[in-house]
Structure formats: structure tokens, C-alpha cells
Scaffold this motif. Sequence first.
Motif, PDB file in Angstrom:
ATOM      1  N   GLU A 218      -3.557  -8.838  -6.249  1.00  0.00           N
ATOM      2  CA  GLU A 218      -4.412  -8.811  -5.067  1.00  0.00           C
ATOM      3  C   GLU A 218      -4.637  -7.370  -4.623  1.00  0.00           C
ATOM      4  O   GLU A 218      -3.775  -6.512  -4.784  1.00  0.00           O
ATOM      5  CB  GLU A 218      -3.794  -9.607  -3.917  1.00  0.00           C
ATOM      6  N   ASP A 219      -5.814  -7.115  -4.039  1.00  0.00           N
ATOM      7  CA  ASP A 219      -6.105  -5.797  -3.495  1.00  0.00           C
ATOM      8  C   ASP A 219      -5.409  -5.606  -2.159  1.00  0.00           C
ATOM      9  O   ASP A 219      -5.328  -6.533  -1.343  1.00  0.00           O
ATOM     10  CB  ASP A 219      -7.619  -5.624  -3.266  1.00  0.00           C
ATOM     11  N   GLY A 220      -4.910  -4.392  -1.942  1.00  0.00           N
ATOM     12  CA  GLY A 220      -4.457  -3.989  -0.626  1.00  0.00           C
ATOM     13  C   GLY A 220      -5.405  -2.922  -0.107  1.00  0.00           C
ATOM     14  O   GLY A 220      -6.522  -2.770  -0.580  1.00  0.00           O
ATOM     15  N   GLU A 221      -4.953  -2.155   0.880  1.00  0.00           N
ATOM     16  CA  GLU A 221      -5.796  -1.069   1.397  1.00  0.00           C
ATOM     17  C   GLU A 221      -5.916   0.071   0.396  1.00  0.00           C
ATOM     18  O   GLU A 221      -6.917   0.796   0.386  1.00  0.00           O
ATOM     19  CB  GLU A 221      -5.217  -0.535   2.704  1.00  0.00           C
ATOM     20  N   VAL A 222      -4.891   0.236  -0.448  1.00  0.00           N
ATOM     21  CA  VAL A 222      -4.921   1.261  -1.485  1.00  0.00           C
ATOM     22  C   VAL A 222      -5.358   0.581  -2.781  1.00  0.00           C
ATOM     23  O   VAL A 222      -4.622  -0.218  -3.357  1.00  0.00           O
ATOM     24  CB  VAL A 222      -3.553   1.932  -1.661  1.00  0.00           C
ATOM     25  N   LEU A 223      -6.554   0.892  -3.238  1.00  0.00           N
ATOM     26  CA  LEU A 223      -7.118   0.213  -4.408  1.00  0.00           C
ATOM     27  C   LEU A 223      -6.675   0.833  -5.723  1.00  0.00           C
ATOM     28  O   LEU A 223      -6.572   0.144  -6.739  1.00  0.00           O
ATOM     29  CB  LEU A 223      -8.646   0.232  -4.321  1.00  0.00           C
TER      30      LEU A 223
ATOM     31  N   ASN B  59       2.560   0.749  -4.613  1.00  0.00           N
ATOM     32  CA  ASN B  59       2.087  -0.474  -5.261  1.00  0.00           C
ATOM     33  C   ASN B  59       2.710  -1.698  -4.585  1.00  0.00           C
ATOM     34  O   ASN B  59       2.008  -2.666  -4.245  1.00  0.00           O
ATOM     35  CB  ASN B  59       2.455  -0.429  -6.748  1.00  0.00           C
ATOM     36  N   GLU B  60       3.987  -1.667  -4.370  1.00  0.00           N
ATOM     37  CA  GLU B  60       4.675  -2.805  -3.760  1.00  0.00           C
ATOM     38  C   GLU B  60       4.174  -3.089  -2.354  1.00  0.00           C
ATOM     39  O   GLU B  60       4.121  -4.252  -1.923  1.00  0.00           O
ATOM     40  CB  GLU B  60       6.181  -2.538  -3.733  1.00  0.00           C
ATOM     41  N   ARG B  61       3.771  -2.036  -1.651  1.00  0.00           N
ATOM     42  CA  ARG B  61       3.309  -2.196  -0.273  1.00  0.00           C
ATOM     43  C   ARG B  61       1.921  -2.824  -0.179  1.00  0.00           C
ATOM     44  O   ARG B  61       1.468  -3.161   0.928  1.00  0.00           O
ATOM     45  CB  ARG B  61       3.294  -0.828   0.424  1.00  0.00           C
TER      46      ARG B  61
ATOM     47  N   ARG C 287      -4.908   6.086   7.959  1.00  0.00           N
ATOM     48  CA  ARG C 287      -3.678   5.387   8.303  1.00  0.00           C
ATOM     49  C   ARG C 287      -2.580   5.696   7.297  1.00  0.00           C
ATOM     50  O   ARG C 287      -1.433   5.976   7.661  1.00  0.00           O
ATOM     51  CB  ARG C 287      -3.969   3.873   8.346  1.00  0.00           C
ATOM     52  N   TRP C 288      -2.927   5.658   6.005  1.00  0.00           N
ATOM     53  CA  TRP C 288      -1.926   5.882   4.968  1.00  0.00           C
ATOM     54  C   TRP C 288      -1.406   7.318   4.971  1.00  0.00           C
ATOM     55  O   TRP C 288      -0.233   7.554   4.647  1.00  0.00           O
ATOM     56  CB  TRP C 288      -2.492   5.508   3.600  1.00  0.00           C
TER      57      TRP C 288
ATOM     58  N   VAL D  81       4.611   7.940   3.113  1.00  0.00           N
ATOM     59  CA  VAL D  81       3.868   9.088   2.616  1.00  0.00           C
ATOM     60  C   VAL D  81       4.453  10.391   3.144  1.00  0.00           C
ATOM     61  O   VAL D  81       4.673  11.345   2.383  1.00  0.00           O
ATOM     62  CB  VAL D  81       2.375   8.967   2.995  1.00  0.00           C
ATOM     63  N   THR D  82       4.707  10.450   4.428  1.00  0.00           N
ATOM     64  CA  THR D  82       5.232  11.698   5.003  1.00  0.00           C
ATOM     65  C   THR D  82       6.622  12.016   4.456  1.00  0.00           C
ATOM     66  O   THR D  82       6.955  13.181   4.234  1.00  0.00           O
ATOM     67  CB  THR D  82       5.273  11.609   6.532  1.00  0.00           C
TER      68      THR D  82
END
Length: 255
Positions: A186-191, A178-180, A219-220, A226-227
Motif C-alpha cells: 500500500e502507498d503511504g505519504e512517502v511513495l 518503509n515500515e512507517r 511534515r516528514w 528523520v531529525t
Amino acid sequence: MAIQRAPHQHFYIFGNCNMVPDHYDEAGPHRLLSGSHHASRLTKGIQWQAAYDKLAEHVMANEPDTLTYYFGLPLEYAANPSATPSMLAFEAYATRAALYDVHLQSKPMQEGFLPVASRTMSTGLDLTHYEAVEGSFLDRSGYKTECGIIHDVQITCTGPEARKSLVGALTLFCTLVNERQGPAGEDGEVLSFLGLVSLDNETGARLFARYTSREAWERWLRETLVTKFWESVKPYISSVDARPYAPNGKGWLWK
């Protein structure tokens, strides 16, 4: 606006909608060879989506506690949805009673949707139940931005204690994702990014995420955040089943 509480206060379900091939929507029956035994034996002209559309009108107008009604098609059928043999339903309710005492018992459900939809499905309702961990988010911006891809990850832990450890890591993971995404609101790449804990057993968990595009999702998957998460929880997990989906353009993310 119906969604006023945090996502972790809602009651979530996933439904596996297993379709009789070519009976998802109006284009499906026309794929059958005219005069074939299959076309005459099945209820030609009966489609799951048409039955759902009628139900959705009732739900939107009369069920304020049916909060999320959202669907995904297997990615391999995104270009040919009529042929899909399955669909994923993702739903959120204010309470368990909103699902079992109101939604599933309504006249449009019992007398309209189920009698028709059951003839297009190869199984009955296949539902699993969850609650979300803190840090999860469904829609940061409130704009209901449609995604390019859905990623559904089902997790089975090695035991109840292992799941407790996973939940702690999952809560932090959701918070960091969420912080990223940038400034709040605002929307980021992760909705959407929800960490979920099964209410049906003591070992199940789930990650449900929506991304702006396939490229963003790819990408994510490779992000260090994530890894490292998957590396840290590896001792707690016995199996993972992950699948991408495309939104089918029906229902709603929240109301």
C-alpha cells in the motif's frame, strides 16, 4: 513486469540536464522577442522535450533493461516549466551495460535525440552513478502513483570510512521509513525512498524520495525519525545539498 529484483540490485544514474533558457518545450521559443538577435541565433523551434518524446517511444518498446526513466523540474519552475534552466533525470537500469552498451549506443539516441537535444543544452551529458542500499523502495504499491514533490539530497562524507558508517545508518533509516508507510503493498505519504551510494567516488551518497504532496514532505522533514537520523550521521558528513523538484509528467517510474 520488468522490475522483478529488489531496488538495491539495480544500477542508478542521475543526470543534470542544463537547458538553454526557453528551449525546454514548445512554449519556450515563443517567449523570445520576435526578430531579436537571440531568437535568430538560437535554433528557434528546437526543444529538448520534443526530442525526448521520440526517444522515449523507442526505449519503452525496445529496451527492457531501461527500468526507470523519470524527470523532475526545479520547484520554482513548476508553474512555468518552459522557462526552466535545468531538469533532473533519475534513471534505473538492470546493469551498467544496459546504459552504456545499449541505451546510449542506440540509433535513436545517437542519430535522433543527442544531435537535437545537444542544441538545447548548455552542457553535455552530466551523469553520476549509484547503487541503492537495502531497505530502499521505489514503489510500495505497484500502482506507479504520481507524486506531488520530489526531494533529492546529495551527501558528501568526510572520508571513505565515514561513508561506510553512513551506509549502515542509511540502510536502517530506509527500512524504518518503509515500515512507517503502513501495510506492505500500500502507498503511504512517502511513495519512494532510496538511499544511494556513489559508484564514482568513495565519499558520495544520496537520498531520493517522492512524496504525495508538499505538505506531506514538509511534515516528514520534521518527523522525529528523520531529525534523529540526521543528528546521528552528522559526524560523518562534510556537506549536504538538497533540492525539491516537481515531476514533469514524462517518462515512467518503472516498467
